[in-house]
Design an enzyme around this catalytic site. Structure first.
Site, mmCIF file in Angstrom:
data_model
loop_
_atom_site.group_PDB
_atom_site.id
_atom_site.type_symbol
_atom_site.label_atom_id
_atom_site.label_comp_id
_atom_site.label_asym_id
_atom_site.label_seq_id
_atom_site.Cartn_x
_atom_site.Cartn_y
_atom_site.Cartn_z
ATOM 1 N N CYS A 111 0.863 -1.181 0.000
ATOM 2 C CA CYS A 111 0.000 0.000 0.000
ATOM 3 C C CYS A 111 0.894 1.223 0.000
ATOM 4 O O CYS A 111 1.715 1.397 0.909
ATOM 5 C CB CYS A 111 -0.886 -0.028 1.247
ATOM 6 S SG CYS A 111 -1.898 1.452 1.496
ATOM 7 N N CYS A 122 -0.754 4.082 -6.403
ATOM 8 C CA CYS A 122 -1.635 3.326 -5.507
ATOM 9 C C CYS A 122 -1.750 1.926 -6.079
ATOM 10 O O CYS A 122 -1.929 1.760 -7.295
ATOM 11 C CB CYS A 122 -3.017 3.993 -5.422
ATOM 12 S SG CYS A 122 -4.253 3.018 -4.527
#
Length: 257
Positions: A74, A183
């Site tokens: 992440c 992302c």
């Protein structure tokens, strides 16, 4: 050295599966545990302290499963919490950062685009990366709502198409020749993004680089020699979305952690 313990992964949802896939392709004999904290997605809209707390909770779950190293799959958790994780826990962490370096070095127009969450773009680590390549114009775009739509199984919805168009149009006007996906959810949108960008624009993410980094860390931590590796997937959100991304070869489980 042999070590048959699993490699742990966590993300603010299903996006880190894009990282896990690169890992599995490179190291198919390694067991793994993937944690999708979809209940708390997106991390990009949370405060730094909230992100650190969630990242510690995820880490402790994976440590209880005897993981031999942890991939913070992440961008937002990496840029906001990985320093604290490394300080607190005696295990190797591999983080994810937007691939600004290869984009800046490869750009012919000296203009690149970065599509990322608010949490990543506002982080200290990202600011330092931008300062390093000050000769390159960086068009930053927060991907508002993209993670939420992916987590809700609306990856191909009309709303997704509208948002992607609105995010790509300013970058096209600025003549970017690289688009950095900041992302881990966003690589699943590459087919749609490619339809919006000119053919010469190159899209890059961090998946392959992270898989190679994991390989190098395992050289010291220990590779598995298990002929039947076990890959486990946990989510506290909608298991159908996770199952769709990992395919029929693996089984996702619902588990609150």
């Amino acid at each position: 050295m042999t070590n048959n313990n699993p490699v742990g992964f966590f993300d603010s949802g299903v996006g880190g599966i894009s990282i896990w896939m690169e890992f599995h392709n490179l190291l198919p004999n390694e067991s793994s545990i993937y944690l999708a904290d979809s209940k708390n997605a997106p991390y990009g809209q949370k405060t730094k302290n909230e992100i650190i707390a969630l990242s510690k909770k995820n880490t402790e779950f994976l440590l209880r499963q005897n993981c031999k190293l942890i991939v913070v799959a992440c961008n937002t958790a990496t840029t906001n919490a990985i320093a604290e994780l490394r300080d607190e826990y005696d295990i190797s962490f591999i983080g994810i950062e937007p691939a600004i370096k290869p984009a800046a070095l490869g750009s012919q127009t000296h203009t690149i685009g970065v599509l990322a969450t608010k949490g990543t773009l506002s982080s200290e680590l990202f600011s330092k990366a931008v300062e390093t390549y000050s000769n390159t114009k960086i068009i930053e775009q927060v991907g508002f709502d993209l993670v939420r739509l992916i987590e809700q199984g609306q990856m191909h919805s009309e709303r997704m198409s509208e948002l992607l168009y609105s995010y790509m149009e300013p970058m096209i006007r600025e003549n970017v020749d690289y688009l950095v996906l900041g992302c881990t959810h966003y690589p699943f949108l590459i087919p749609q993004i490619k339809k919006l960008l000119p053919d010469h624009v190159r899209i890059i993410d961090s998946g392959e680089a992270v898989a190679k980094r994991t390989y190098r860390i395992l050289e010291s931590v220990g590779f598995s020699d298990n002929p039947k590796p076990i890959n486990s997937f946990y989510t506290n959100g909608n298991p159908d979305v996770l199952q769709q991304l990992i395919g029929d070869s693996f089984k996702a489980e619902i588990r609150d952690f």
